[in-house]
Scaffold this motif. Structure first.
Motif, PDB file in Angstrom:
ATOM      1  N   GLY A 182      26.748  -7.606  -0.360  1.00  0.00           N
ATOM      2  CA  GLY A 182      25.864  -8.770  -0.313  1.00  0.00           C
ATOM      3  C   GLY A 182      24.739  -8.588   0.686  1.00  0.00           C
ATOM      4  N   GLN A 183      25.032  -7.938   1.822  1.00  0.00           N
ATOM      5  CA  GLN A 183      24.011  -7.688   2.835  1.00  0.00           C
ATOM      6  C   GLN A 183      22.954  -6.720   2.309  1.00  0.00           C
ATOM      7  OE1 GLN A 183      23.735  -9.170   5.843  1.00  0.00           O
ATOM      8  NE2 GLN A 183      21.824  -8.064   6.144  1.00  0.00           N
ATOM      9  N   VAL A 184      23.381  -5.675   1.608  1.00  0.00           N
ATOM     10  CA  VAL A 184      22.443  -4.701   1.037  1.00  0.00           C
ATOM     11  C   VAL A 184      21.559  -5.381   0.002  1.00  0.00           C
ATOM     12  CG1 VAL A 184      22.287  -2.642  -0.429  1.00  0.00           C
ATOM     13  CG2 VAL A 184      23.847  -2.668   1.512  1.00  0.00           C
ATOM     14  N   ALA A 185      22.153  -6.203  -0.865  1.00  0.00           N
ATOM     15  CA  ALA A 185      21.383  -6.922  -1.876  1.00  0.00           C
ATOM     16  C   ALA A 185      20.361  -7.856  -1.220  1.00  0.00           C
ATOM     17  CB  ALA A 185      22.309  -7.713  -2.787  1.00  0.00           C
ATOM     18  N   ALA A 186      20.749  -8.516  -0.145  1.00  0.00           N
ATOM     19  CA  ALA A 186      19.836  -9.427   0.552  1.00  0.00           C
ATOM     20  C   ALA A 186      18.703  -8.660   1.230  1.00  0.00           C
ATOM     21  CB  ALA A 186      20.608 -10.244   1.578  1.00  0.00           C
ATOM     22  N   GLU A 187      19.000  -7.477   1.771  1.00  0.00           N
ATOM     23  CA  GLU A 187      17.950  -6.672   2.415  1.00  0.00           C
ATOM     24  C   GLU A 187      16.936  -6.183   1.390  1.00  0.00           C
ATOM     25  OE1 GLU A 187      19.978  -3.604   4.583  1.00  0.00           O
ATOM     26  OE2 GLU A 187      20.727  -5.015   6.089  1.00  0.00           O
ATOM     27  N   ILE A 188      17.407  -5.736   0.219  1.00  0.00           N
ATOM     28  CA  ILE A 188      16.487  -5.269  -0.824  1.00  0.00           C
ATOM     29  C   ILE A 188      15.658  -6.443  -1.336  1.00  0.00           C
ATOM     30  CG2 ILE A 188      16.366  -4.322  -3.163  1.00  0.00           C
ATOM     31  CD1 ILE A 188      18.845  -2.635  -2.428  1.00  0.00           C
ATOM     32  N   ARG A 189      16.275  -7.597  -1.544  1.00  0.00           N
ATOM     33  CA  ARG A 189      15.555  -8.787  -2.002  1.00  0.00           C
ATOM     34  C   ARG A 189      14.547  -9.242  -0.952  1.00  0.00           C
ATOM     35  NH1 ARG A 189      15.920 -14.443  -1.699  1.00  0.00           N
ATOM     36  NH2 ARG A 189      15.606 -15.525  -3.666  1.00  0.00           N
ATOM     37  N   SER A 238       0.822  -1.209   0.000  1.00  0.00           N
ATOM     38  CA  SER A 238       0.000   0.000   0.000  1.00  0.00           C
ATOM     39  C   SER A 238       0.855   1.256   0.000  1.00  0.00           C
ATOM     40  CB  SER A 238      -0.927  -0.001   1.221  1.00  0.00           C
ATOM     41  OG  SER A 238      -0.156  -0.016   2.402  1.00  0.00           O
ATOM     42  N   HIS A 239       2.140   1.107   0.259  1.00  0.00           N
ATOM     43  CA  HIS A 239       3.065   2.244   0.297  1.00  0.00           C
ATOM     44  C   HIS A 239       4.356   1.848  -0.418  1.00  0.00           C
ATOM     45  CE1 HIS A 239       4.065  -0.464   3.572  1.00  0.00           C
ATOM     46  NE2 HIS A 239       5.297   0.012   3.518  1.00  0.00           N
ATOM     47  N   ASP A 240       5.109   2.844  -0.852  1.00  0.00           N
ATOM     48  CA  ASP A 240       6.408   2.568  -1.452  1.00  0.00           C
ATOM     49  C   ASP A 240       7.433   2.331  -0.359  1.00  0.00           C
ATOM     50  OD1 ASP A 240       5.323   2.912  -3.919  1.00  0.00           O
ATOM     51  OD2 ASP A 240       6.264   4.846  -4.332  1.00  0.00           O
ATOM     52  N   VAL A 241       8.350   1.408  -0.598  1.00  0.00           N
ATOM     53  CA  VAL A 241       9.427   1.104   0.341  1.00  0.00           C
ATOM     54  C   VAL A 241      10.612   1.998  -0.021  1.00  0.00           C
ATOM     55  CG1 VAL A 241      10.995  -0.678   1.168  1.00  0.00           C
ATOM     56  CG2 VAL A 241       8.653  -1.271   0.567  1.00  0.00           C
ATOM     57  N   VAL A 242      11.132   2.740   0.969  1.00  0.00           N
ATOM     58  CA  VAL A 242      12.303   3.587   0.744  1.00  0.00           C
ATOM     59  C   VAL A 242      13.474   2.956   1.480  1.00  0.00           C
ATOM     60  CG1 VAL A 242      13.311   5.863   1.046  1.00  0.00           C
ATOM     61  CG2 VAL A 242      10.888   5.649   0.492  1.00  0.00           C
ATOM     62  N   TYR A 243      14.530   2.612   0.730  1.00  0.00           N
ATOM     63  CA  TYR A 243      15.716   1.981   1.309  1.00  0.00           C
ATOM     64  C   TYR A 243      16.872   2.967   1.269  1.00  0.00           C
ATOM     65  CZ  TYR A 243      19.473  -1.261   2.277  1.00  0.00           C
ATOM     66  OH  TYR A 243      20.561  -1.877   2.843  1.00  0.00           O
ATOM     67  N   GLN A 244      17.473   3.194   2.439  1.00  0.00           N
ATOM     68  CA  GLN A 244      18.626   4.081   2.535  1.00  0.00           C
ATOM     69  C   GLN A 244      19.883   3.218   2.624  1.00  0.00           C
ATOM     70  OE1 GLN A 244      18.419   6.776   5.809  1.00  0.00           O
ATOM     71  NE2 GLN A 244      20.246   7.877   5.220  1.00  0.00           N
ATOM     72  N   PRO A 245      20.754   3.281   1.614  1.00  0.00           N
ATOM     73  CA  PRO A 245      21.948   2.414   1.614  1.00  0.00           C
ATOM     74  C   PRO A 245      22.991   2.911   2.612  1.00  0.00           C
ATOM     75  CG  PRO A 245      21.986   3.846  -0.289  1.00  0.00           C
ATOM     76  CD  PRO A 245      20.673   4.090   0.398  1.00  0.00           C
ATOM     77  N   ILE A 275      18.235  -3.006 -10.761  1.00  0.00           N
ATOM     78  CA  ILE A 275      18.978  -2.277  -9.728  1.00  0.00           C
ATOM     79  C   ILE A 275      20.424  -2.750  -9.786  1.00  0.00           C
ATOM     80  CG2 ILE A 275      19.180  -1.786  -7.263  1.00  0.00           C
ATOM     81  CD1 ILE A 275      16.210  -2.689  -7.023  1.00  0.00           C
ATOM     82  N   THR A 276      21.369  -1.805  -9.819  1.00  0.00           N
ATOM     83  CA  THR A 276      22.785  -2.138  -9.820  1.00  0.00           C
ATOM     84  C   THR A 276      23.415  -1.565  -8.563  1.00  0.00           C
ATOM     85  OG1 THR A 276      22.816  -2.039 -12.223  1.00  0.00           O
ATOM     86  CG2 THR A 276      24.938  -1.982 -11.118  1.00  0.00           C
ATOM     87  N   LEU A 277      24.036  -2.421  -7.758  1.00  0.00           N
ATOM     88  CA  LEU A 277      24.703  -2.015  -6.524  1.00  0.00           C
ATOM     89  C   LEU A 277      26.210  -2.108  -6.740  1.00  0.00           C
ATOM     90  CD1 LEU A 277      22.598  -4.258  -4.124  1.00  0.00           C
ATOM     91  CD2 LEU A 277      22.215  -1.863  -4.605  1.00  0.00           C
ATOM     92  N   THR A 278      26.946  -1.085  -6.332  1.00  0.00           N
ATOM     93  CA  THR A 278      28.403  -1.117  -6.444  1.00  0.00           C
ATOM     94  C   THR A 278      29.020  -0.672  -5.130  1.00  0.00           C
ATOM     95  OG1 THR A 278      28.393   1.110  -7.379  1.00  0.00           O
ATOM     96  CG2 THR A 278      28.533  -0.713  -8.936  1.00  0.00           C
TER      97      THR A 278
END
Length: 177
Positions: free
Chosen positions: A142-149, A110-117, A131-134
């Motif tokens: 890997g932790q950031v990718a797992a949190e977004i997934r 119902s809302h957009d998810v905002v992720y702060q890296p 999405i490309t993470l560098t």
């Protein structure tokens, strides 16, 4: 014997490495990283190579031997070349956009998810479904990718959700009449 641990880690060109006791510091064009090895292994810098050896023949020391060597290799690769992780979004209406440095995800809630890296990780969205993470730290990336997934992992019936690029989702058969 650890096959990985036996190999010395060569210091790449353009990277300076210093070993101070159990701490290995690597400085390169992308930044600076360090790794503190466990007391079960010894770390030495010899002939522009980092050599990791176990303290004794105990099972615990041998288990940490290969891991320490791999972690040192990862920090050298990170400060020289960096790491990149790609995520794909599948689903009707699912998309990603950037708000400054933050990632805004529309994933059917119902809302957009905002992720702060965290610091050291940069996010790019070449397409709304990609999405490309560098970054230079492989573990943090890997932790950031797992949190977004983790916000909306891929489901097995239609494959909707966020998945790693190249990840194969095992699909299930739906209901039958």
């Amino acid at each position: 014997m650890s096959r990985i641990g036996k190999k010395p880690v060569p210091v790449p060109a353009g990277v300076t490495a210093t070993v101070d006791g159990q701490k290995v510091v690597a400085k390169g064009p992308k930044g600076e990283l360090f790794f503190v090895a466990n007391d079960e292994v010894t770390v030495k810098l010899e002939n522009n190579e980092v050599v990791v050896t176990p303290v004794d023949a105990s099972k615990d020391a041998r288990a940490k031997w290969g891991m320490a060597r791999t972690m040192i290799s990862n920090i050298f690769t990170g400060v020289k070349d960096g790491y990149e992780r790609k995520l794909e979004i599948h689903g009707v209406g699912y998309r990603a956009t950037l708000q400054g440095r933050n990632l805004q995800l529309a994933l059917g809630f119902s809302h957009d998810v905002v992720y702060q890296p965290p610091e050291g990780v940069s996010i790019a969205c070449p397409k709304p479904t990609e999405i490309t993470l560098t970054g230079i730290d492989k573990q943090v990336l890997g932790q950031v990718a797992a949190e977004i997934r983790g916000y909306r992992g891929p489901e097995p019936y239609k494959g909707k959700g966020v998945k790693y690029a190249g990840e194969r989702i095992v699909r299930k058969e739906g209901k039958k009449k």
